[in-house]
Design a protein around this motif. Structure first.
Motif, PDB file in Angstrom:
ATOM      1  N   ALA A 193       0.830  -1.202   0.000  1.00  0.00           N
ATOM      2  CA  ALA A 193       0.000   0.000   0.000  1.00  0.00           C
ATOM      3  C   ALA A 193       0.868   1.257   0.000  1.00  0.00           C
ATOM      4  O   ALA A 193       0.574   2.225  -0.723  1.00  0.00           O
ATOM      5  CB  ALA A 193      -0.923  -0.005   1.211  1.00  0.00           C
ATOM      6  N   GLU A 194       1.931   1.265   0.778  1.00  0.00           N
ATOM      7  CA  GLU A 194       2.830   2.422   0.811  1.00  0.00           C
ATOM      8  C   GLU A 194       3.531   2.620  -0.528  1.00  0.00           C
ATOM      9  O   GLU A 194       3.703   3.749  -0.985  1.00  0.00           O
ATOM     10  CB  GLU A 194       3.865   2.259   1.920  1.00  0.00           C
ATOM     11  N   ALA A 195       3.935   1.527  -1.174  1.00  0.00           N
ATOM     12  CA  ALA A 195       4.598   1.621  -2.473  1.00  0.00           C
ATOM     13  C   ALA A 195       3.637   2.170  -3.526  1.00  0.00           C
ATOM     14  O   ALA A 195       4.021   2.999  -4.355  1.00  0.00           O
ATOM     15  CB  ALA A 195       5.131   0.250  -2.894  1.00  0.00           C
ATOM     16  N   VAL A 196       2.377   1.742  -3.492  1.00  0.00           N
ATOM     17  CA  VAL A 196       1.377   2.252  -4.436  1.00  0.00           C
ATOM     18  C   VAL A 196       1.139   3.736  -4.192  1.00  0.00           C
ATOM     19  O   VAL A 196       1.062   4.531  -5.144  1.00  0.00           O
ATOM     20  CB  VAL A 196       0.072   1.432  -4.335  1.00  0.00           C
ATOM     21  N   LEU A 197       1.014   4.138  -2.938  1.00  0.00           N
ATOM     22  CA  LEU A 197       0.810   5.554  -2.615  1.00  0.00           C
ATOM     23  C   LEU A 197       2.016   6.394  -3.015  1.00  0.00           C
ATOM     24  O   LEU A 197       1.867   7.510  -3.519  1.00  0.00           O
ATOM     25  CB  LEU A 197       0.518   5.725  -1.125  1.00  0.00           C
ATOM     26  N   LEU A 198       3.196   5.867  -2.815  1.00  0.00           N
ATOM     27  CA  LEU A 198       4.413   6.581  -3.210  1.00  0.00           C
ATOM     28  C   LEU A 198       4.475   6.759  -4.725  1.00  0.00           C
ATOM     29  O   LEU A 198       4.787   7.845  -5.224  1.00  0.00           O
ATOM     30  CB  LEU A 198       5.642   5.829  -2.704  1.00  0.00           C
ATOM     31  N   ALA A 199       4.144   5.705  -5.461  1.00  0.00           N
ATOM     32  CA  ALA A 199       4.133   5.801  -6.930  1.00  0.00           C
ATOM     33  C   ALA A 199       3.069   6.789  -7.398  1.00  0.00           C
ATOM     34  O   ALA A 199       3.308   7.584  -8.311  1.00  0.00           O
ATOM     35  CB  ALA A 199       3.895   4.421  -7.537  1.00  0.00           C
ATOM     36  N   ALA A 200       1.890   6.777  -6.775  1.00  0.00           N
ATOM     37  CA  ALA A 200       0.828   7.717  -7.139  1.00  0.00           C
ATOM     38  C   ALA A 200       1.241   9.152  -6.840  1.00  0.00           C
ATOM     39  O   ALA A 200       0.939  10.063  -7.619  1.00  0.00           O
ATOM     40  CB  ALA A 200      -0.457   7.369  -6.399  1.00  0.00           C
ATOM     41  N   ALA A 201       1.947   9.366  -5.745  1.00  0.00           N
ATOM     42  CA  ALA A 201       2.416  10.711  -5.410  1.00  0.00           C
ATOM     43  C   ALA A 201       3.439  11.209  -6.428  1.00  0.00           C
ATOM     44  O   ALA A 201       3.400  12.377  -6.828  1.00  0.00           O
ATOM     45  CB  ALA A 201       3.011  10.715  -4.004  1.00  0.00           C
ATOM     46  N   VAL A 202       4.324  10.336  -6.860  1.00  0.00           N
ATOM     47  CA  VAL A 202       5.321  10.726  -7.864  1.00  0.00           C
ATOM     48  C   VAL A 202       4.635  11.049  -9.189  1.00  0.00           C
ATOM     49  O   VAL A 202       4.958  12.053  -9.838  1.00  0.00           O
ATOM     50  CB  VAL A 202       6.382   9.611  -8.035  1.00  0.00           C
ATOM     51  N   ILE A 203       3.672  10.234  -9.588  1.00  0.00           N
ATOM     52  CA  ILE A 203       2.949  10.486 -10.835  1.00  0.00           C
ATOM     53  C   ILE A 203       2.174  11.793 -10.755  1.00  0.00           C
ATOM     54  O   ILE A 203       2.172  12.588 -11.703  1.00  0.00           O
ATOM     55  CB  ILE A 203       2.025   9.293 -11.161  1.00  0.00           C
TER      56      ILE A 203
END
Length: 51
Positions: free
Chosen positions: A18-28
């Motif tokens: 979940a943290e990795a998905v949120l981190l990727a979404a924040a970068v995008i």
């Protein structure tokens, strides 16, 4: 790079995913709403000349 980030995320596997998905979404989101609009006027694609 990605391995380093994965090793430093806290929590069990489900929380890490979940943290990795949120981190990727924040970068995008940062790229789409900040970086790309800032770069777009500086690109030469709108300076088309015919002749």
């Amino acid at each position: 790079m990605y391995g380093w980030i994965w090793r430093h995320l806290p929590g069990p596997l489900a929380v890490r995913v979940a943290e990795a998905v949120l981190l990727a979404a924040a970068v995008i989101a940062l790229l789409l709403f900040v970086v790309f609009p800032w770069v777009e006027p500086r690109l030469p694609f709108n300076q088309v000349t015919t002749g």
